[in-house]
Design an enzyme around this catalytic site. Structure first.
Site, PDB file in Angstrom:
ATOM      1  N   LYS A  15      -7.141  43.789   7.956  1.00 46.17           N
ATOM      2  CA  LYS A  15      -6.925  44.418   7.055  1.00 46.17           C
ATOM      3  C   LYS A  15      -7.798  45.776   7.294  1.00 46.17           C
ATOM      4  CE  LYS A  15      -6.020  42.849   3.465  1.00 46.17           C
ATOM      5  NZ  LYS A  15      -7.666  40.928   3.713  1.00 46.17           N
ATOM      6  N   LYS A  37      -7.725  51.361  -2.153  1.00 45.46           N
ATOM      7  CA  LYS A  37      -7.714  50.042  -2.612  1.00 45.46           C
ATOM      8  C   LYS A  37      -7.735  49.580  -3.516  1.00 45.46           C
ATOM      9  CE  LYS A  37      -9.992  45.995   0.040  1.00 45.46           C
ATOM     10  NZ  LYS A  37      -9.632  45.320   0.681  1.00 45.46           N
ATOM     11  N   ALA A 107      -6.165  43.110  -0.900  1.00 41.42           N
ATOM     12  CA  ALA A 107      -7.231  42.234  -1.322  1.00 41.42           C
ATOM     13  C   ALA A 107      -6.511  40.512  -0.956  1.00 41.42           C
ATOM     14  CB  ALA A 107      -8.192  42.048  -2.621  1.00 41.42           C
ATOM     15  N   GLY A 108      -7.250  40.669  -0.197  1.00 43.67           N
ATOM     16  CA  GLY A 108      -6.876  38.897   0.901  1.00 43.67           C
ATOM     17  C   GLY A 108      -5.254  39.049   1.356  1.00 43.67           C
ATOM     18  N   GLY A 166      -4.586  42.156  13.927  1.00 42.26           N
ATOM     19  CA  GLY A 166      -5.846  42.869  13.638  1.00 42.26           C
ATOM     20  C   GLY A 166      -6.804  42.296  14.028  1.00 42.26           C
ATOM     21  N   GLU A 197      -9.668  43.053  19.891  1.00 41.82           N
ATOM     22  CA  GLU A 197     -10.940  42.678  19.283  1.00 41.82           C
ATOM     23  C   GLU A 197     -12.217  43.636  19.553  1.00 41.82           C
ATOM     24  OE1 GLU A 197     -12.497  38.377  19.225  1.00 41.82           O
ATOM     25  OE2 GLU A 197     -12.558  39.259  20.956  1.00 41.82           O
TER      26      GLU A 197
END
EC number: 6.3.3.3
Length: 225
Positions: A15, A37, A107-108, A166, A197
């Site tokens: 994320k 955030k 978050a998560g 991601g 990656e």
């Protein structure tokens, strides 16, 4: 002004890198970007990483709890209260500006409790009337995790802005190759970017150039149109 929330199908799916990449791509198009955030647990690494990679200077964490646990557990162990999700929404709206893009990284996953009374990022999206970008993986199991996240959005009529893979390896295995194809074809939700990656290890100027290539420029520009 536009507010776009970013969630993941789980924790550790990329994320923060996805948020940084979209922020960098938008900045390169001349868009004024703020990153928020709402809840951080543990150190404030995510906000710092977004700022470092994207070059965005307006990066704000609303509340941080000390231990790297789920927000409700970290807050409880520290003797702190969770914020009300309407307070979060008010703070986020205050950050947004005309003609600007405000990215809100959760978050998560989507249904992790991050505010008082069991409220989640989905509840925050509903209050803000904002779409959600879903970051996922190409690993085995992703189709189920992605389907569950999309269904959780749809059941409350929260619009999905698309999917982002991601972290996609340079040498993917069979499952990863097929999942990348299936993510694009199975859900009727566009894949906005597939992030290589190790992208977070790039120098910021290189990361920014990569980000421009990852996201369709018209889509990025349309976020604030």
């Amino acid at each position: 002004m536009t507010i776009l929330l970013v969630t993941g199908t789980s924790t550790g799916v990329g994320k923060t890198v996805a948020t940084a990449a979209l922020a960098a791509a938008a900045v390169r198009q001349g868009i004024d970007v703020t990153v928020c955030k709402p809840v951080q647990t543990g150190d404030d690494h995510d906000a710092g990483e977004v700022a470092r990679l994207s070059g965005v200077t307006r990066v704000q964490t609303l509340v941080r709890y000390p231990e790297p646990l789920a927000p409700v557990a970290s807050a409880s162990r520290a003797g702190l209260e969770l914020l009300d999700h309407t307070q979060m929404a008010t703070a986020i709206v205050a950050l947004d500006r005309p003609g600007a893009l405000t990215l809100v990284e959760g978050a998560g996953g989507l249904l992790v409790e991050l505010a008082a009374d069991g409220k989640t990022l989905r509840d925050l999206a509903m209050v803000l009337d904002a779409p959600v970008l879903v970051v996922t993986t190409a690993d085995l199991g992703t189709l189920n995790h992605t389907a569950l996240t999309l269904e959780a959005l749809a059941v409350q009529s929260v619009p999905c802005a698309g999917l982002v893979v991601g972290s996609f390896p340079a040498e993917p295995d069979l499952a990863q190759r097929l999942n990348r194809e299936n993510l694009a074809n199975q859900f009727g939700t566009p894949v906005r970017a597939v992030i290589p990656e190790g992208a977070a290890r790039l120098m910021p100027p290189v990361f920014a150039e990569l980000s421009i290539e990852l996201f369709e420029p018209q889509w990025v520009a349309g976020l604030v149109a």
